[in-house]
Design an enzyme around this catalytic site. Structure first.
Site, PDB file in Angstrom:
ATOM      1  N   PHE A 204       0.862  -1.179   0.000  1.00  0.00           N
ATOM      2  CA  PHE A 204       0.000   0.000   0.000  1.00  0.00           C
ATOM      3  C   PHE A 204       0.899   1.230   0.000  1.00  0.00           C
ATOM      4  O   PHE A 204       2.086   1.148   0.342  1.00  0.00           O
ATOM      5  CB  PHE A 204      -0.925   0.002   1.232  1.00  0.00           C
ATOM      6  CG  PHE A 204      -2.375  -0.230   0.914  1.00  0.00           C
ATOM      7  CD1 PHE A 204      -2.785  -1.396   0.307  1.00  0.00           C
ATOM      8  CD2 PHE A 204      -3.341   0.728   1.229  1.00  0.00           C
ATOM      9  CE1 PHE A 204      -4.123  -1.622   0.009  1.00  0.00           C
ATOM     10  CE2 PHE A 204      -4.678   0.518   0.942  1.00  0.00           C
ATOM     11  CZ  PHE A 204      -5.082  -0.655   0.329  1.00  0.00           C
TER      12      PHE A 204
ATOM     13  N   GLN B 268      -8.576  14.152   3.222  1.00  0.00           N
ATOM     14  CA  GLN B 268      -7.804  13.336   2.288  1.00  0.00           C
ATOM     15  C   GLN B 268      -8.547  13.142   0.971  1.00  0.00           C
ATOM     16  O   GLN B 268      -9.723  12.796   0.963  1.00  0.00           O
ATOM     17  CB  GLN B 268      -7.531  11.956   2.883  1.00  0.00           C
ATOM     18  CG  GLN B 268      -6.728  11.045   1.959  1.00  0.00           C
ATOM     19  CD  GLN B 268      -6.166   9.841   2.685  1.00  0.00           C
ATOM     20  OE1 GLN B 268      -6.836   8.828   2.825  1.00  0.00           O
ATOM     21  NE2 GLN B 268      -4.935   9.962   3.164  1.00  0.00           N
TER      22      GLN B 268
ATOM     23  N   HIS C 219      -8.288  10.788  -2.127  1.00  0.00           N
ATOM     24  CA  HIS C 219      -7.708   9.537  -2.618  1.00  0.00           C
ATOM     25  C   HIS C 219      -7.419   9.689  -4.107  1.00  0.00           C
ATOM     26  O   HIS C 219      -8.227  10.260  -4.844  1.00  0.00           O
ATOM     27  CB  HIS C 219      -8.707   8.401  -2.365  1.00  0.00           C
ATOM     28  CG  HIS C 219      -8.165   7.029  -2.564  1.00  0.00           C
ATOM     29  ND1 HIS C 219      -7.851   6.525  -3.811  1.00  0.00           N
ATOM     30  CD2 HIS C 219      -7.885   6.042  -1.679  1.00  0.00           C
ATOM     31  CE1 HIS C 219      -7.406   5.293  -3.675  1.00  0.00           C
ATOM     32  NE2 HIS C 219      -7.418   4.970  -2.393  1.00  0.00           N
TER      33      HIS C 219
ATOM     34  N   LEU D  27     -14.739   4.338  -5.073  1.00  0.00           N
ATOM     35  CA  LEU D  27     -13.331   4.081  -4.796  1.00  0.00           C
ATOM     36  C   LEU D  27     -12.783   2.942  -5.647  1.00  0.00           C
ATOM     37  O   LEU D  27     -13.377   1.861  -5.714  1.00  0.00           O
ATOM     38  CB  LEU D  27     -13.154   3.730  -3.314  1.00  0.00           C
ATOM     39  CG  LEU D  27     -11.739   3.323  -2.877  1.00  0.00           C
ATOM     40  CD1 LEU D  27     -10.777   4.497  -3.020  1.00  0.00           C
ATOM     41  CD2 LEU D  27     -11.756   2.803  -1.452  1.00  0.00           C
TER      42      LEU D  27
ATOM     43  N   GLU E  18      -6.533   1.406  -3.487  1.00  0.00           N
ATOM     44  CA  GLU E  18      -5.088   1.556  -3.616  1.00  0.00           C
ATOM     45  C   GLU E  18      -4.411   0.205  -3.845  1.00  0.00           C
ATOM     46  O   GLU E  18      -3.278   0.133  -4.326  1.00  0.00           O
ATOM     47  CB  GLU E  18      -4.564   2.197  -2.330  1.00  0.00           C
ATOM     48  CG  GLU E  18      -3.143   2.697  -2.387  1.00  0.00           C
ATOM     49  CD  GLU E  18      -2.872   3.597  -1.190  1.00  0.00           C
ATOM     50  OE1 GLU E  18      -3.601   4.602  -1.027  1.00  0.00           O
ATOM     51  OE2 GLU E  18      -1.953   3.294  -0.417  1.00  0.00           O
TER      52      GLU E  18
ATOM     53  N   ARG F 109      -0.828   9.219  -0.209  1.00  0.00           N
ATOM     54  CA  ARG F 109      -1.946   9.662  -1.040  1.00  0.00           C
ATOM     55  C   ARG F 109      -1.897  11.160  -1.340  1.00  0.00           C
ATOM     56  O   ARG F 109      -2.292  11.589  -2.427  1.00  0.00           O
ATOM     57  CB  ARG F 109      -3.263   9.307  -0.345  1.00  0.00           C
ATOM     58  CG  ARG F 109      -3.531   7.827  -0.355  1.00  0.00           C
ATOM     59  CD  ARG F 109      -4.721   7.453   0.495  1.00  0.00           C
ATOM     60  NE  ARG F 109      -4.987   6.022   0.394  1.00  0.00           N
ATOM     61  CZ  ARG F 109      -5.875   5.370   1.122  1.00  0.00           C
ATOM     62  NH1 ARG F 109      -6.576   6.019   2.047  1.00  0.00           N
ATOM     63  NH2 ARG F 109      -6.069   4.081   0.962  1.00  0.00           N
TER      64      ARG F 109
ATOM     65  N   HIS G 108     -12.033  11.256   0.383  1.00  0.00           N
ATOM     66  CA  HIS G 108     -12.012   9.866   0.860  1.00  0.00           C
ATOM     67  C   HIS G 108     -11.951   9.733   2.377  1.00  0.00           C
ATOM     68  O   HIS G 108     -12.379   8.720   2.924  1.00  0.00           O
ATOM     69  CB  HIS G 108     -10.809   9.155   0.251  1.00  0.00           C
ATOM     70  CG  HIS G 108     -10.694   7.710   0.629  1.00  0.00           C
ATOM     71  ND1 HIS G 108     -11.659   6.780   0.303  1.00  0.00           N
ATOM     72  CD2 HIS G 108      -9.736   7.032   1.324  1.00  0.00           C
ATOM     73  CE1 HIS G 108     -11.290   5.593   0.755  1.00  0.00           C
ATOM     74  NE2 HIS G 108     -10.154   5.719   1.395  1.00  0.00           N
TER      75      HIS G 108
ATOM     76  N   ARG H  16      -3.426  10.484   6.268  1.00  0.00           N
ATOM     77  CA  ARG H  16      -3.486   9.083   6.702  1.00  0.00           C
ATOM     78  C   ARG H  16      -2.915   8.165   5.629  1.00  0.00           C
ATOM     79  O   ARG H  16      -3.138   8.376   4.440  1.00  0.00           O
ATOM     80  CB  ARG H  16      -4.939   8.679   6.974  1.00  0.00           C
ATOM     81  CG  ARG H  16      -5.104   7.215   7.322  1.00  0.00           C
ATOM     82  CD  ARG H  16      -6.544   6.863   7.592  1.00  0.00           C
ATOM     83  NE  ARG H  16      -7.412   6.950   6.433  1.00  0.00           N
ATOM     84  CZ  ARG H  16      -7.500   6.013   5.492  1.00  0.00           C
ATOM     85  NH1 ARG H  16      -6.761   4.917   5.559  1.00  0.00           N
ATOM     86  NH2 ARG H  16      -8.351   6.161   4.483  1.00  0.00           N
TER      87      ARG H  16
END
Length: 571
Positions: A121, A235, A237, A247, A250, A281, A351, A386
């Protein structure tokens, strides 16, 4: 007369954090604590179920991973705004949560040797995202819900909308809520409470969130006098499928997927030469928006949305079918594209909210007897950005911690009794002020205007001018006469809940923008074009927003730095 329902612990929210908290409270109390889970949805429709790619934990230290590595990656990803004592506690508790879930029936994906599988990730130095194909949230929710229903002392209030926190003398006493099926208003009293209501991503229209992910819990905590912390950090994404915003996990990039511009160039080599598509991100999203703004993106002819391509080809058809089957199904159903054959059109999408209800390292808020966990809370382990796969982990860890703390707290205490006047004031606000309210402004138009303001001015890149425009616009919308219902039925009145949600959205949006305007630096997901550098001398601190009549009053608190001194980030 308003009905009063009594429990020992009242948990608001039924996602991963709420369910994990309920199970732990039941376990720690030996089955004695009377626990209520209050959710505005059916529990298994909570947004946690949408989590796709992974849950981060250190499982294989013998193969090179370590708690220190997970902690450092998290702090670096946060752009050094995370509290490092909280991060250390987080990474140390997370491995046992993976095994605990497995013991409760979680079907983790497996390596060829039969052990639990993990994948790459963004922002990590080791592949530590534990997964169950690409349906992590679904299986984790199913596992926790199934476990929670085995406890006779956990009661679900499904489709009950919480409207306020009841507190007197600095003490939590319960909540008020509307049963959506009947429209009845009730007080649900408790010795302790846990807010686990999730994030506020529906401040944006283009978002990965469920339509129900509005900041109701943050708003009622804020109105109860509890500060919201670090709300400027939203955030985006990198891979939201256009035009829906669904989504695209990732994990696609973790398994080998590439981001390409219209020239077919793997552009992330310019922005993150080492990690490329697997940078954090915030870095990837800024790289994507730079490519788009400099004319190297595509434009969707139907929607006008700019986008870039996410190419699955390097992953291979067999791995796509075995590890990303849910994403493939989404792409075929919602975009008519089989990613085995063609790239998917994606762009940065709202996100996650790094900020939330201010808590200490135990998840305790400043209101005695009230805790918060999951995305609704800001402990803070995520700081300014994050890392992927840390959100479901955070829900599990602080669900467990807050559930245990609440169970110990209620032992030997009697149920508090708030004054009838406090309850009736809230009933009057809801029914006299909104249900029977009058006004000439369509609340749905206000919601649309709010989301447009946020998308235009509070996106990946920000400026003081744009943020000021957003703040002015939000305050004008707050003055509009939108607090009224056309639907006068008590039964499943979604018009009423929509207006209640909008009221909270405006309140929290004002906090987000006020905090962003005040922070004159760029850090993590908060990227100011007029202040492009991180400024540790003046801004290595948390923002706290308190509700006042004139708008949010901002204060600041220090960041806990232990082992990792702030340095410039490189990926």
């Amino acid at each position: 007369m308003v009905e009063s329902l009594k429990h020992d612990i009242v948990i608001v929210g039924s996602g991963l954090a709420g369910l994990r908290a309920a199970i732990e409270a039941a376990r720690v109390s030996g089955g004695k604590a009377d626990i209520a889970i209050v959710t505005k949805l059916q529990a298994m429709r909570s947004h946690s179920i949408s989590a796709e790619g992974g849950t981060a934990a250190v499982l294989y230290p013998e193969l090179g991973d370590s708690l220190e590595s997970h902690a450092f990656d998290t702090v670096k990803g946060s752009d050094y705004l995370a509290d490092q004592d909280a991060v250390d506690r987080f990474v140390s508790l997370m491995p046992q949560e993976i095994y605990q879930l497995e013991h409760w029936g979680m079907p983790w994906s497996r390596r060829e040797d039969g052990r639990i599988a993990q994948r790459n990730f963004g922002g990590y130095s080791y592949p530590r995202a534990t997964f169950a194909e690409d349906k992590v949230g679904f299986f984790e929710m199913q596992t926790l819900y199934d476990t929670a229903t085995k406890y006779d002392n956990i009661t679900f209030y499904q489709e009950w909308f919480a409207t306020s926190i009841l507190a007197e003398g600095g003490q939590f006493m319960g909540i008020t809520a509307i049963e959506r099926k009947t429209g009845n208003f009730a007080a649900i009293l408790g010795k302790a409470g846990i807010m686990a209501t999730g994030g506020s991503g529906r401040l944006y229209s283009f978002a990965t969130y469920a339509y129900s992910s509005t900041p109701d819990g943050m708003a009622i905590a804020y109105r109860a006098g509890i500060p919201l912390k670090d709300m400027e950090f939203i955030q985006f994404h990198p891979s939201g499928l256009i035009p829906s915003g669904i989504l695209i996990t990732e994990a696609v990039r973790g398994e080998g997927g590439l981001l390409l511009n219209k020239d077919g160039d793997r552009f992330m080599k310019k922005y993150a030469p080492e990690k490329l598509e697997l940078a954090s991100r915030d870095v990837v999203s800024r790289g994507m928006m730079t490519e788009i703004e400099e004319g190297r993106g595509f434009k969707d002819e139907k929607t006008g949305l700019d986008y870039l391509n996410l190419d699955f080809a390097p992953i291979g058809a067999e791995k796509i079918k075995s590890r990303l089957s849910g994403i493939r199904e989404i792409a075929i159903k919602f975009k008519g594209i089989d990613p085995i054959e063609k790239p998917l059109p994606v762009r940065p999408v709202c996100h996650y909210v790094m900020g939330g209800i201010d808590t200490n390292i135990d998840g305790a808020t400043r209101l005695k007897g009230l805790w918060a966990a999951g995305e609704a809370a800001c402990v803070s382990i995520n700081g300014a950005n994050r890392l992927g796969a840390n959100s479901t982990s955070e829900c599990l860890v602080w669900g467990k911690i807050t559930g245990a703390e609440a169970a110990k707290y209620v032992e030997g205490k009697s149920t508090p009794q708030p004054s009838n006047e406090t309850i009736m004031i809230e009933a009057g606000r809801i029914f006299d002020g909104i249900f029977h309210g009058r006004g000439g402004t369509n609340p749905y138009e206000v919601r649309d205007k709010l989301q447009r303001l946020m998308a235009k001015n509070v996106f990946v890149f920000r400026t003081g001018e744009g943020l000021s425009e957003a703040l002015k616009g939000i305050r004008e919308l707050k003055k509009e006469e939108y607090l009224h219902c056309e639907d006068k039925s008590r039964i499943y009145n979604t018009n009423l809940s929509d207006v209640l949600e909008l009221e909270g959205m405006l309140l929290v949006a004002e906090v987000v923008v006020s905090c962003a305007l005040a922070r004159t630096e760029s850090r993590g997901a908060h990227s100011r074009r007029d202040f492009p550098k991180r400024d540790d001398k003046n801004w290595l601190k948390h923002t706290l927003a308190y509700q006042k009549d004139a708008g949010p009053a901002l204060e600041y608190s220090p960041v806990t730095v232990t082992r990792y001194k702030p340095m410039e980030r490189h990926y």
